[in-house]
Write an enzyme that holds these catalytic residues in place. Structure first.
Site, PDB file in Angstrom:
ATOM      1  N   CYS A  97      -0.212 -36.478 -29.351  1.00  0.00           N
ATOM      2  CA  CYS A  97      -0.028 -36.414 -30.794  1.00  0.00           C
ATOM      3  C   CYS A  97      -0.249 -34.979 -31.243  1.00  0.00           C
ATOM      4  O   CYS A  97      -0.755 -34.147 -30.485  1.00  0.00           O
ATOM      5  CB  CYS A  97      -1.013 -37.338 -31.515  1.00  0.00           C
ATOM      6  SG  CYS A  97      -0.876 -39.074 -31.039  1.00  0.00           S
ATOM      7  N   GLY A 141       4.915 -35.817 -30.818  1.00  0.00           N
ATOM      8  CA  GLY A 141       4.945 -37.223 -31.181  1.00  0.00           C
ATOM      9  C   GLY A 141       6.087 -37.513 -32.119  1.00  0.00           C
ATOM     10  O   GLY A 141       6.260 -36.814 -33.113  1.00  0.00           O
ATOM     11  N   ASN A 164      -5.808 -36.375 -32.114  1.00  0.00           N
ATOM     12  CA  ASN A 164      -5.002 -36.177 -30.906  1.00  0.00           C
ATOM     13  C   ASN A 164      -5.911 -36.409 -29.717  1.00  0.00           C
ATOM     14  O   ASN A 164      -6.936 -35.747 -29.573  1.00  0.00           O
ATOM     15  CB  ASN A 164      -4.431 -34.750 -30.864  1.00  0.00           C
ATOM     16  CG  ASN A 164      -3.762 -34.449 -29.532  1.00  0.00           C
ATOM     17  OD1 ASN A 164      -3.226 -35.330 -28.878  1.00  0.00           O
ATOM     18  ND2 ASN A 164      -3.803 -33.187 -29.126  1.00  0.00           N
ATOM     19  N   GLY A 165      -5.552 -37.344 -28.863  1.00  0.00           N
ATOM     20  CA  GLY A 165      -6.354 -37.617 -27.684  1.00  0.00           C
ATOM     21  C   GLY A 165      -6.553 -39.100 -27.482  1.00  0.00           C
ATOM     22  O   GLY A 165      -5.829 -39.935 -28.042  1.00  0.00           O
ATOM     23  N   TYR A 215       4.036 -29.112 -19.483  1.00  0.00           N
ATOM     24  CA  TYR A 215       5.064 -29.926 -20.144  1.00  0.00           C
ATOM     25  C   TYR A 215       4.931 -30.035 -21.657  1.00  0.00           C
ATOM     26  O   TYR A 215       5.895 -29.853 -22.380  1.00  0.00           O
ATOM     27  CB  TYR A 215       5.051 -31.339 -19.540  1.00  0.00           C
ATOM     28  CG  TYR A 215       5.995 -32.314 -20.206  1.00  0.00           C
ATOM     29  CD1 TYR A 215       7.382 -32.216 -20.035  1.00  0.00           C
ATOM     30  CD2 TYR A 215       5.519 -33.332 -21.019  1.00  0.00           C
ATOM     31  CE1 TYR A 215       8.251 -33.104 -20.647  1.00  0.00           C
ATOM     32  CE2 TYR A 215       6.384 -34.228 -21.638  1.00  0.00           C
ATOM     33  CZ  TYR A 215       7.745 -34.116 -21.443  1.00  0.00           C
ATOM     34  OH  TYR A 215       8.604 -34.980 -22.058  1.00  0.00           O
TER      35      TYR A 215
END
Length: 469
Positions: A5, A31, A105-106, A245
């Site tokens: 995210c 996201g 995020n996570g 990535y």
């Protein structure tokens, strides 16, 4: 490989919502399921969130209703909790201490344990996201201020997180003690900005100040910025897949430019796994930098051999394998004039299930390539990630059950080579046997935290002492 995210926050700007919109647009690669923004105007919190891309969620002048001097925003790919509007973030709450909006995020590896205990004690949850657990912990805090209750709540969490929290009086940003997820601080026209990646700063014209440290909590209000520690830095373990990535090539994370790291990975891969060939191509978009580095080191021409349809979604968004396979055909096509009659080196950043690689090798052969040699600029992914990268279950990871020779046969390549972990770390200047600050658990199975610790004892002990401290 499923994405994570992206979070964004800004305090002290009259166009906070508009800047959050552009910041999220820059973070869209992190996201694509849902997006949302919450703002505060000094008295009221306004928010809007929805399913889809940022441009879709905030179409039809939706931003005009979001007026305020501070904002938090979020783009989501579901790692915990299904793809649903009720899990779209930021999550917004109104409780005894005021308004609260959370963007995360996570992934919290002990969220299930905490949720079970909280539900047993009477908490009612509105979503299936692990983020809501944090809101309940904050609301049940025993301190007088939200920042104090936030700090105490963070001490109970295990896993990966970069949190941005907006209240009536402050913007709070935190990064987990291992630094598994990235977060940076910037400034714009006197306003403070935080974001998952520095590319968001570039988009809105903000100046990068520094990376937020693992275990650090920033509190930004009308008096400026304060920095606190809610945890001592544990062994730092930034996810290497941010560089391989996830992150945009123009972002800088913890002192390293993503594009330059990927190019170096390609150079090291060419030294470690050379092959006689005529042309080097990369799989768009995240493998292009590594392919350029490979070509430069191998003294081979780099060409655009695969073209990406920029109007197709990422293949992992499709829920079934059949639709994922169709998604690959819609997403990429081979340039026949480039690969026909050539020995092709196809550089990719990772190989997870193997189905996409098999289809790409087939595409290149159909386009006339005489040989297809696959080079992967990361080690084999043999273990699941529990920190916010939604990898497949381990039994679906092809490297967990097949040898490299078997994978080569499965994808139909003339040769296949991955990068060794020690070689990969050289891209960051880490020599053999030297301590490093990266998480490579998906390659090695060595996780920086316990995966399923329980906080039952902590929570039960706290419930016995409901007085202010």
């Amino acid at each position: 490989m499923h994405e994570e995210c992206g979070v964004f926050g800004i305090w002290g700007h009259e166009q906070a919502a508009q800047l959050a919109y552009y910041g999220l647009y820059a973070l869209q690669h992190r996201g694509q399921e849902s997006a949302g923004i919450a703002v505060i105007d000094g008295q009221t919190m306004h928010s809007h969130r929805g399913m889809g891309l940022v441009t879709e969620v905030f179409a039809n002048d939706r931003l005009q209703s979001l007026r305020g001097f501070a904002a938090v925003g979020h783009v989501r790919y579901s790692t915990t909790g299904e793809s649903s509007i009720r899990n779209a973030q930021p999550l917004v709450f109104d409780f005894r201490q005021g308004n609260l909006a959370l963007a995360h995020n996570g992934n919290l590896v002990n969220a299930r344990h905490i949720r079970d205990i909280l539900e047993h004690q009477g908490s009612i949850f509105q979503s299936t996201s692990d983020t809501e657990v944090v809101a309940h912990l904050i609301a049940r805090g025993i301190y007088k201020t939200i920042p104090e209750n936030v700090r105490e709540s963070m001490s109970m969490l295990k896993g990966a997180y970069a949190f941005v929290i907006l209240t009536d009086h402050e913007l709070i940003a935190m990064r987990d003690p291992h630094g598994l997820r990235p977060m940076a601080l910037g400034q714009l026209d006197g306003a403070y900005v935080v974001a998952s990646e520095t590319c968001a700063f570039d988009t809105i014209g903000a100046t990068f100040v520094r990376d937020i440290e693992p275990g650090e909590m920033l509190i930004i209000d009308h008096n400026g910025l304060q920095t606190h520690r809610f945890s001592e830095t544990a062994h730092k373990a930034l996810c290497t897949f941010e560089y391989i990535y996830f992150a945009r090539p123009d972002s800088d994370i913890d002192g390293f430019n993503v594009h330059m790291v990927r190019k170096q990975l390609g150079r090291l891969l060419a030294r470690e796994a050379p092959v006689e060939a005529d042309v080097v191509i990369g799989v768009p978009d995240s493998s292009i930098s590594a392919a350029i580095g490979f070509a430069e080191e191998a003294h081979l021409p780099y060409e655009i051999g695969l073209i990406k349809n920029k109007y197709s979604g990422r293949t992992f968004i499709q829920p079934s394998q059949e639709l994922r396979s169709l998604g690959v055909r819609l997403k990429l096509s081979a340039v026949k004039k480039i690969v026909a009659g050539k020995r092709v080196v196809m550089v990719d950043d990772s190989l997870v299930r193997g189905t996409t690689s098999a289809r790409l090798v087939s595409l290149l052969r159909e386009a006339g390539a005489t040989e297809v040699h696959v080079r992967i600029s990361s080690p084999p992914v043999r273990h699941s990630c529990f920190y916010g990268i939604d990898t497949s279950a381990r039994e679906e990871l092809i490297a967990a059950k097949k040898s490299i020779a078997e994978i080569q046969s499965f994808i139909g390549a003339d040769s296949l080579a991955y990068m060794e972990e020690a070689t990969m770390l050289q891209a960051f200047g880490v020599t053999a046997n030297e301590p490093h600050g990266f998480c490579n658990a998906c390659f090695t199975g060595r996780y920086p935290t316990e995966i399923f610790p329980t906080t039952k004892t902590v929570l039960e002990e706290r419930s016995k002492h409901p007085v202010e401290r």
